[in-house]
Design a protein around this motif. Structure first.
Motif, PDB file in Angstrom:
ATOM      1  N   GLY A   1       0.777  -1.227   0.000  1.00 26.95           N
ATOM      2  CA  GLY A   1       0.000   0.000   0.000  1.00 26.95           C
ATOM      3  C   GLY A   1       0.809   1.277   0.000  1.00 26.95           C
ATOM      4  N   THR A   2       2.134   1.169   0.120  1.00 28.20           N
ATOM      5  CA  THR A   2       2.970   2.370   0.102  1.00 28.20           C
ATOM      6  C   THR A   2       3.393   2.692  -1.327  1.00 28.20           C
ATOM      7  OG1 THR A   2       4.991   1.068   0.478  1.00 28.20           O
ATOM      8  CG2 THR A   2       3.828   1.873   2.413  1.00 28.20           C
ATOM      9  N   ASP A   3       3.834   3.934  -1.534  1.00 24.83           N
ATOM     10  CA  ASP A   3       4.272   4.351  -2.855  1.00 24.83           C
ATOM     11  C   ASP A   3       5.544   3.611  -3.257  1.00 24.83           C
ATOM     12  OD1 ASP A   3       2.190   6.134  -3.024  1.00 24.83           O
ATOM     13  OD2 ASP A   3       3.370   7.857  -2.345  1.00 24.83           O
ATOM     14  N   ALA A   4       5.662   3.329  -4.547  1.00 19.39           N
ATOM     15  CA  ALA A   4       6.861   2.675  -5.067  1.00 19.39           C
ATOM     16  C   ALA A   4       8.028   3.654  -5.045  1.00 19.39           C
ATOM     17  CB  ALA A   4       6.614   2.200  -6.493  1.00 19.39           C
ATOM     18  N   PRO A   5       9.216   3.204  -4.622  1.00 25.97           N
ATOM     19  CA  PRO A   5      10.385   4.089  -4.646  1.00 25.97           C
ATOM     20  C   PRO A   5      10.735   4.566  -6.053  1.00 25.97           C
ATOM     21  CG  PRO A   5      10.814   2.127  -3.317  1.00 25.97           C
ATOM     22  CD  PRO A   5       9.530   1.887  -4.055  1.00 25.97           C
ATOM     23  N   TYR A   6      10.386   3.769  -7.059  1.00 24.58           N
ATOM     24  CA  TYR A   6      10.593   4.134  -8.465  1.00 24.58           C
ATOM     25  C   TYR A   6       9.655   3.288  -9.301  1.00 24.58           C
ATOM     26  CZ  TYR A   6      13.576  -0.041  -8.128  1.00 24.58           C
ATOM     27  OH  TYR A   6      14.059  -1.316  -7.893  1.00 24.58           O
TER      28      TYR A   6
ATOM     29  N   LEU B   1       9.615  -5.410  -7.907  1.00 26.40           N
ATOM     30  CA  LEU B   1       8.258  -5.940  -8.046  1.00 26.40           C
ATOM     31  C   LEU B   1       7.222  -4.847  -7.810  1.00 26.40           C
ATOM     32  CD1 LEU B   1       6.388  -8.339  -8.502  1.00 26.40           C
ATOM     33  CD2 LEU B   1       6.600  -8.903  -6.067  1.00 26.40           C
ATOM     34  N   THR B   2       7.471  -3.987  -6.828  1.00 27.51           N
ATOM     35  CA  THR B   2       6.553  -2.880  -6.569  1.00 27.51           C
ATOM     36  C   THR B   2       6.507  -1.931  -7.759  1.00 27.51           C
ATOM     37  OG1 THR B   2       7.009  -3.045  -4.194  1.00 27.51           O
ATOM     38  CG2 THR B   2       6.000  -1.007  -4.966  1.00 27.51           C
ATOM     39  N   ALA B   3       7.635  -1.739  -8.416  1.00 26.61           N
ATOM     40  CA  ALA B   3       7.668  -0.892  -9.613  1.00 26.61           C
ATOM     41  C   ALA B   3       6.779  -1.471 -10.709  1.00 26.61           C
ATOM     42  CB  ALA B   3       9.104  -0.748 -10.112  1.00 26.61           C
ATOM     43  N   ILE B   4       6.857  -2.787 -10.895  1.00 24.24           N
ATOM     44  CA  ILE B   4       6.012  -3.443 -11.909  1.00 24.24           C
ATOM     45  C   ILE B   4       4.534  -3.223 -11.600  1.00 24.24           C
ATOM     46  CG2 ILE B   4       5.269  -5.693 -12.800  1.00 24.24           C
ATOM     47  CD1 ILE B   4       8.164  -6.668 -12.408  1.00 24.24           C
ATOM     48  N   ILE B   5       4.150  -3.474 -10.352  1.00 29.06           N
ATOM     49  CA  ILE B   5       2.746  -3.394  -9.948  1.00 29.06           C
ATOM     50  C   ILE B   5       2.214  -1.967 -10.055  1.00 29.06           C
ATOM     51  CG2 ILE B   5       1.184  -3.685  -7.980  1.00 29.06           C
ATOM     52  CD1 ILE B   5       3.067  -5.986  -7.060  1.00 29.06           C
ATOM     53  N   SER B   6       3.091  -0.978  -9.811  1.00 24.70           N
ATOM     54  CA  SER B   6       2.658   0.412  -9.701  1.00 24.70           C
ATOM     55  C   SER B   6       2.740   1.188 -11.014  1.00 24.70           C
ATOM     56  CB  SER B   6       3.519   1.135  -8.649  1.00 24.70           C
ATOM     57  OG  SER B   6       3.445   0.484  -7.392  1.00 24.70           O
ATOM     58  N   SER B   7       3.195   0.562 -12.084  1.00 25.41           N
ATOM     59  CA  SER B   7       3.505   1.327 -13.296  1.00 25.41           C
ATOM     60  C   SER B   7       2.359   1.439 -14.294  1.00 25.41           C
ATOM     61  CB  SER B   7       4.734   0.730 -13.982  1.00 25.41           C
ATOM     62  OG  SER B   7       5.895   0.985 -13.215  1.00 25.41           O
ATOM     63  N   GLY B   8       1.223   0.835 -14.017  1.00 30.47           N
ATOM     64  CA  GLY B   8       0.063   1.025 -14.879  1.00 30.47           C
ATOM     65  C   GLY B   8       0.147   0.267 -16.190  1.00 30.47           C
ATOM     66  N   ASP B   9      -0.798   0.568 -17.068  1.00 34.18           N
ATOM     67  CA  ASP B   9      -0.956  -0.132 -18.338  1.00 34.18           C
ATOM     68  C   ASP B   9      -0.277   0.672 -19.447  1.00 34.18           C
ATOM     69  OD1 ASP B   9      -1.728  -1.628 -20.493  1.00 34.18           O
ATOM     70  OD2 ASP B   9      -3.884  -1.324 -20.226  1.00 34.18           O
ATOM     71  N   ARG B  10       0.692   0.050 -20.121  1.00 35.58           N
ATOM     72  CA  ARG B  10       1.408   0.737 -21.203  1.00 35.58           C
ATOM     73  C   ARG B  10       0.690   0.645 -22.552  1.00 35.58           C
ATOM     74  NH1 ARG B  10       4.784  -1.378 -17.794  1.00 35.58           N
ATOM     75  NH2 ARG B  10       4.493  -3.456 -18.667  1.00 35.58           N
ATOM     76  N   ALA B  11      -0.355  -0.178 -22.660  1.00 38.10           N
ATOM     77  CA  ALA B  11      -0.979  -0.437 -23.959  1.00 38.10           C
ATOM     78  C   ALA B  11      -1.400   0.835 -24.699  1.00 38.10           C
ATOM     79  CB  ALA B  11      -2.168  -1.394 -23.799  1.00 38.10           C
ATOM     80  N   PRO B  12      -2.057   1.809 -24.039  1.00 31.89           N
ATOM     81  CA  PRO B  12      -2.455   3.007 -24.793  1.00 31.89           C
ATOM     82  C   PRO B  12      -1.269   3.732 -25.429  1.00 31.89           C
ATOM     83  CG  PRO B  12      -3.657   2.880 -22.719  1.00 31.89           C
ATOM     84  CD  PRO B  12      -2.593   1.826 -22.661  1.00 31.89           C
TER      85      PRO B  12
END
Length: 283
Positions: free
Chosen positions: A76-81, A205-216
Protein backbone atom coordinates in the motif's frame (compact mmCIF):
# COMPACT_ATOMS: atom_id res chain seq x y z
CA UNK A 1 35.04 -8.06 -17.77
CA UNK A 2 32.42 -5.99 -15.98
CA UNK A 3 32.56 -2.24 -16.55
CA UNK A 4 30.65 0.53 -14.81
CA UNK A 5 28.95 3.67 -16.04
CA UNK A 6 27.18 6.58 -14.38
CA UNK A 7 23.66 6.91 -15.74
CA UNK A 8 20.47 8.59 -14.49
CA UNK A 9 22.03 9.25 -11.10
CA UNK A 10 23.12 5.65 -10.43
CA UNK A 11 26.02 3.34 -11.28
CA UNK A 12 25.26 0.61 -13.80
CA UNK A 13 27.38 -2.53 -14.19
CA UNK A 14 27.58 -3.79 -17.76
CA UNK A 15 29.67 -5.74 -20.23
CA UNK A 16 29.75 -6.10 -24.01
CA UNK A 17 30.22 -8.69 -26.76
CA UNK A 18 31.23 -8.16 -30.36
CA UNK A 19 32.64 -5.21 -32.26
CA UNK A 20 31.58 -1.66 -31.32
CA UNK A 21 31.07 -1.13 -35.05
CA UNK A 22 28.24 -3.69 -35.07
CA UNK A 23 24.54 -3.00 -34.71
CA UNK A 24 24.09 -1.92 -31.06
CA UNK A 25 21.85 -4.35 -29.17
CA UNK A 26 20.84 -3.65 -25.57
CA UNK A 27 19.69 -6.67 -23.53
CA UNK A 28 17.46 -6.01 -20.49
CA UNK A 29 16.85 -8.75 -17.93
CA UNK A 30 13.80 -9.45 -15.79
CA UNK A 31 12.73 -9.30 -12.16
CA UNK A 32 15.43 -10.34 -9.68
CA UNK A 33 17.63 -11.43 -12.59
CA UNK A 34 21.16 -10.18 -13.12
CA UNK A 35 22.88 -9.63 -16.46
CA UNK A 36 24.57 -13.03 -16.12
CA UNK A 37 21.17 -14.60 -16.85
CA UNK A 38 21.90 -13.54 -20.43
CA UNK A 39 24.16 -16.50 -21.16
CA UNK A 40 27.56 -15.58 -22.61
CA UNK A 41 27.09 -18.15 -25.37
CA UNK A 42 23.74 -16.60 -26.31
CA UNK A 43 25.33 -13.13 -26.37
CA UNK A 44 28.11 -14.55 -28.55
CA UNK A 45 25.57 -15.91 -31.03
CA UNK A 46 24.05 -12.44 -31.31
CA UNK A 47 27.49 -10.89 -31.73
CA UNK A 48 28.27 -13.39 -34.48
CA UNK A 49 25.23 -12.03 -36.36
CA UNK A 50 26.74 -8.55 -36.47
CA UNK A 51 25.54 -7.07 -33.17
CA UNK A 52 27.42 -5.08 -30.59
CA UNK A 53 25.76 -6.67 -27.56
CA UNK A 54 25.40 -4.85 -24.25
CA UNK A 55 24.02 -6.56 -21.16
CA UNK A 56 23.71 -4.87 -17.77
CA UNK A 57 22.44 -5.17 -14.22
CA UNK A 58 19.22 -3.27 -13.58
CA UNK A 59 19.11 -1.09 -10.48
CA UNK A 60 18.69 -3.11 -7.27
CA UNK A 61 20.29 -6.30 -8.63
CA UNK A 62 23.85 -7.46 -9.23
CA UNK A 63 26.62 -4.90 -9.18
CA UNK A 64 24.54 -1.86 -10.15
CA UNK A 65 23.34 0.63 -7.53
CA UNK A 66 21.01 -0.77 -4.86
CA UNK A 67 18.62 1.72 -3.30
CA UNK A 68 19.11 0.41 0.22
CA UNK A 69 17.84 3.62 1.84
CA UNK A 70 14.40 2.98 0.31
CA UNK A 71 14.04 -0.24 2.30
CA UNK A 72 11.54 -2.97 1.45
CA UNK A 73 8.22 -1.44 0.31
CA UNK A 74 5.29 -2.14 2.59
CA UNK A 75 1.94 -3.07 1.01
CA UNK A 76 0.00 0.00 0.00
CA UNK A 77 2.97 2.37 0.10
CA UNK A 78 4.27 4.35 -2.86
CA UNK A 79 6.86 2.68 -5.07
CA UNK A 80 10.38 4.09 -4.65
CA UNK A 81 10.59 4.13 -8.47
CA UNK A 82 8.66 2.91 -11.50
CA UNK A 83 9.44 0.88 -14.60
CA UNK A 84 9.83 4.18 -16.45
CA UNK A 85 12.72 5.13 -14.18
CA UNK A 86 14.43 1.86 -15.09
CA UNK A 87 13.88 2.71 -18.76
CA UNK A 88 15.60 6.02 -18.11
CA UNK A 89 18.51 4.06 -16.61
CA UNK A 90 18.82 2.11 -19.86
CA UNK A 91 18.73 5.29 -21.95
CA UNK A 92 21.36 6.78 -19.66
CA UNK A 93 23.58 3.77 -20.23
CA UNK A 94 23.40 4.44 -23.98
CA UNK A 95 24.50 8.01 -23.24
CA UNK A 96 27.43 6.77 -21.18
CA UNK A 97 28.47 4.46 -24.02
CA UNK A 98 28.21 7.22 -26.59
CA UNK A 99 25.38 5.47 -28.47
CA UNK A 100 22.67 7.60 -30.02
CA UNK A 101 20.29 4.63 -30.30
CA UNK A 102 20.18 0.83 -30.06
CA UNK A 103 18.05 -2.18 -30.83
CA UNK A 104 16.44 -3.11 -27.50
CA UNK A 105 15.59 -6.63 -26.31
CA UNK A 106 13.88 -7.20 -22.98
CA UNK A 107 12.68 -10.33 -21.24
CA UNK A 108 9.83 -10.38 -18.67
CA UNK A 109 10.26 -7.22 -16.55
CA UNK A 110 13.01 -6.36 -19.02
CA UNK A 111 10.36 -6.42 -21.74
CA UNK A 112 8.34 -3.93 -19.70
CA UNK A 113 11.42 -1.72 -19.39
CA UNK A 114 12.07 -2.04 -23.13
CA UNK A 115 8.45 -1.08 -23.87
CA UNK A 116 8.76 1.93 -21.57
CA UNK A 117 12.04 2.92 -23.19
CA UNK A 118 10.36 2.94 -26.62
CA UNK A 119 7.55 5.09 -25.17
CA UNK A 120 9.74 7.53 -23.23
CA UNK A 121 12.74 7.63 -25.56
CA UNK A 122 11.42 6.76 -29.03
CA UNK A 123 14.44 8.21 -30.79
CA UNK A 124 16.78 5.90 -28.88
CA UNK A 125 15.08 2.61 -29.83
CA UNK A 126 15.86 1.32 -33.33
CA UNK A 127 13.77 -1.82 -32.84
CA UNK A 128 11.94 -3.41 -29.94
CA UNK A 129 11.90 -7.10 -29.04
CA UNK A 130 9.63 -7.95 -26.10
CA UNK A 131 10.05 -11.51 -24.81
CA UNK A 132 7.59 -13.22 -22.40
CA UNK A 133 6.35 -9.84 -21.24
CA UNK A 134 3.13 -7.85 -21.04
CA UNK A 135 1.83 -4.26 -21.18
CA UNK A 136 0.50 -4.67 -17.62
CA UNK A 137 0.26 -7.38 -14.94
CA UNK A 138 -3.53 -7.32 -15.29
CA UNK A 139 -3.33 -8.37 -18.95
CA UNK A 140 -1.74 -11.71 -18.02
CA UNK A 141 -1.89 -12.59 -14.32
CA UNK A 142 0.30 -15.50 -13.22
CA UNK A 143 -1.05 -18.86 -12.22
CA UNK A 144 -1.33 -19.59 -8.51
CA UNK A 145 1.62 -21.99 -8.71
CA UNK A 146 3.82 -19.42 -10.45
CA UNK A 147 2.89 -16.70 -7.97
CA UNK A 148 3.69 -19.00 -5.06
CA UNK A 149 7.10 -19.75 -6.57
CA UNK A 150 7.76 -16.04 -7.18
CA UNK A 151 6.86 -15.10 -3.61
CA UNK A 152 9.08 -17.65 -1.85
CA UNK A 153 10.66 -16.23 1.32
CA UNK A 154 14.22 -14.83 1.38
CA UNK A 155 16.94 -17.46 1.56
CA UNK A 156 19.09 -17.56 4.71
CA UNK A 157 22.19 -18.80 2.87
CA UNK A 158 23.74 -19.56 -0.53
CA UNK A 159 22.77 -23.24 -0.52
CA UNK A 160 19.13 -22.45 0.14
CA UNK A 161 19.13 -19.75 -2.56
CA UNK A 162 20.33 -22.29 -5.10
CA UNK A 163 17.78 -24.89 -3.99
CA UNK A 164 14.91 -22.37 -4.21
CA UNK A 165 16.03 -21.26 -7.67
CA UNK A 166 15.81 -24.86 -8.84
CA UNK A 167 12.35 -25.21 -7.28
CA UNK A 168 11.17 -22.00 -8.94
CA UNK A 169 12.37 -22.93 -12.43
CA UNK A 170 10.76 -26.37 -12.12
CA UNK A 171 7.45 -24.51 -11.79
CA UNK A 172 7.86 -21.65 -14.29
CA UNK A 173 10.36 -23.17 -16.75
CA UNK A 174 9.61 -24.82 -20.08
CA UNK A 175 7.81 -28.17 -19.75
CA UNK A 176 8.61 -29.04 -23.36
CA UNK A 177 12.38 -28.80 -22.90
CA UNK A 178 14.91 -30.35 -20.50
CA UNK A 179 15.58 -28.32 -17.37
CA UNK A 180 19.29 -27.46 -17.26
CA UNK A 181 19.66 -27.87 -13.51
CA UNK A 182 23.45 -27.53 -13.61
CA UNK A 183 23.22 -24.12 -15.33
CA UNK A 184 20.43 -22.94 -13.01
CA UNK A 185 22.46 -23.87 -9.94
CA UNK A 186 25.59 -22.20 -11.33
CA UNK A 187 23.82 -18.94 -12.19
CA UNK A 188 21.96 -18.92 -8.86
CA UNK A 189 25.24 -19.33 -6.99
CA UNK A 190 26.96 -16.60 -9.00
CA UNK A 191 23.99 -14.29 -8.49
CA UNK A 192 24.09 -14.86 -4.74
CA UNK A 193 27.82 -14.11 -4.70
CA UNK A 194 27.47 -10.93 -6.77
CA UNK A 195 24.62 -9.49 -4.70
CA UNK A 196 21.79 -11.07 -2.76
CA UNK A 197 19.21 -8.39 -1.97
CA UNK A 198 15.60 -9.51 -1.40
CA UNK A 199 14.56 -5.94 -0.53
CA UNK A 200 15.85 -4.79 -3.92
CA UNK A 201 13.76 -7.45 -5.65
CA UNK A 202 10.72 -6.26 -3.65
CA UNK A 203 11.35 -2.72 -4.91
CA UNK A 204 11.50 -3.99 -8.51
CA UNK A 205 8.26 -5.94 -8.05
CA UNK A 206 6.55 -2.88 -6.57
CA UNK A 207 7.67 -0.89 -9.61
CA UNK A 208 6.01 -3.44 -11.91
CA UNK A 209 2.75 -3.39 -9.95
CA UNK A 210 2.66 0.41 -9.70
CA UNK A 211 3.51 1.33 -13.30
CA UNK A 212 0.06 1.02 -14.88
CA UNK A 213 -0.96 -0.13 -18.34
CA UNK A 214 1.41 0.74 -21.20
CA UNK A 215 -0.98 -0.44 -23.96
CA UNK A 216 -2.46 3.01 -24.79
CA UNK A 217 1.04 4.47 -25.27
CA UNK A 218 2.30 1.39 -27.13
CA UNK A 219 -0.42 2.00 -29.71
CA UNK A 220 1.33 5.29 -30.56
CA UNK A 221 4.68 3.65 -31.42
CA UNK A 222 6.12 3.44 -34.91
CA UNK A 223 9.12 1.27 -34.01
CA UNK A 224 9.72 -2.12 -35.73
CA UNK A 225 8.71 -4.66 -33.10
CA UNK A 226 8.95 -8.37 -32.39
CA UNK A 227 7.11 -10.24 -29.62
CA UNK A 228 8.30 -13.71 -28.55
CA UNK A 229 6.35 -15.78 -26.02
CA UNK A 230 6.11 -19.30 -24.66
CA UNK A 231 2.77 -21.03 -25.00
CA UNK A 232 3.21 -22.72 -21.59
CA UNK A 233 4.33 -19.65 -19.66
CA UNK A 234 2.78 -19.69 -16.18
CA UNK A 235 4.37 -16.51 -14.83
CA UNK A 236 3.36 -14.25 -17.73
CA UNK A 237 0.78 -16.31 -19.64
CA UNK A 238 0.55 -16.01 -23.44
CA UNK A 239 -2.16 -13.37 -23.11
CA UNK A 240 0.62 -10.96 -22.17
CA UNK A 241 2.47 -11.50 -25.44
CA UNK A 242 -0.76 -11.27 -27.42
CA UNK A 243 -1.67 -8.01 -25.68
CA UNK A 244 1.79 -6.60 -26.40
CA UNK A 245 1.63 -7.50 -30.09
CA UNK A 246 -1.93 -6.21 -30.38
CA UNK A 247 -0.91 -2.88 -28.87
CA UNK A 248 2.18 -2.17 -31.02
CA UNK A 249 1.29 -1.34 -34.63
CA UNK A 250 2.79 -3.85 -37.04
CA UNK A 251 4.41 -6.03 -34.35
CA UNK A 252 5.29 -9.62 -35.28
CA UNK A 253 4.16 -12.22 -32.74
CA UNK A 254 5.93 -15.58 -32.53
CA UNK A 255 4.88 -18.18 -29.94
CA UNK A 256 6.63 -21.42 -29.02
CA UNK A 257 4.91 -24.65 -27.94
CA UNK A 258 6.48 -26.18 -24.84
CA UNK A 259 8.22 -22.93 -23.80
CA UNK A 260 7.56 -21.51 -20.35
CA UNK A 261 9.08 -18.51 -18.63
CA UNK A 262 12.68 -19.11 -19.61
CA UNK A 263 14.89 -19.20 -22.69
CA UNK A 264 15.47 -22.88 -23.55
CA UNK A 265 18.86 -23.51 -25.12
CA UNK A 266 17.22 -25.50 -27.92
CA UNK A 267 15.44 -22.30 -29.04
CA UNK A 268 18.43 -19.95 -28.93
CA UNK A 269 19.00 -20.32 -32.65
CA UNK A 270 15.39 -19.37 -33.35
CA UNK A 271 15.54 -16.36 -31.01
CA UNK A 272 18.81 -15.14 -32.55
CA UNK A 273 17.44 -15.58 -36.08
CA UNK A 274 14.23 -13.68 -35.29
CA UNK A 275 16.06 -10.83 -33.56
CA UNK A 276 18.68 -10.62 -36.30
CA UNK A 277 16.08 -10.55 -39.05
CA UNK A 278 14.40 -7.62 -37.29
CA UNK A 279 17.55 -5.61 -36.60
CA UNK A 280 19.12 -6.15 -40.02
CA UNK A 281 15.98 -4.80 -41.73
CA UNK A 282 16.20 -1.45 -39.91
CA UNK A 283 17.94 1.28 -41.89
Amino acid sequence: MTSRASANGIEIAYDTFGSPSGRPLLLIMGLASQMIHWDEEFCGLLADRGHYVIRFDNRDVGESTHLHDAGAPAPGTDAPYLVGDMADDAAGLLDALGLEAAHVVGVSMGGMIAQSMAIRHPGRVLSLTSIMSTPSPQAAPPTDAAMAALMSPPSPDRETAIARALETWKVIGSPGYPLDEERIARIAGLSYDRAYDPAGVARQLTAIISSGDRAPRLKELSVPALVLHGEQDQLVPPAGGIATADAIPGARLVTYPGMGHDLPRALWGDFVAEISTLTSAVR
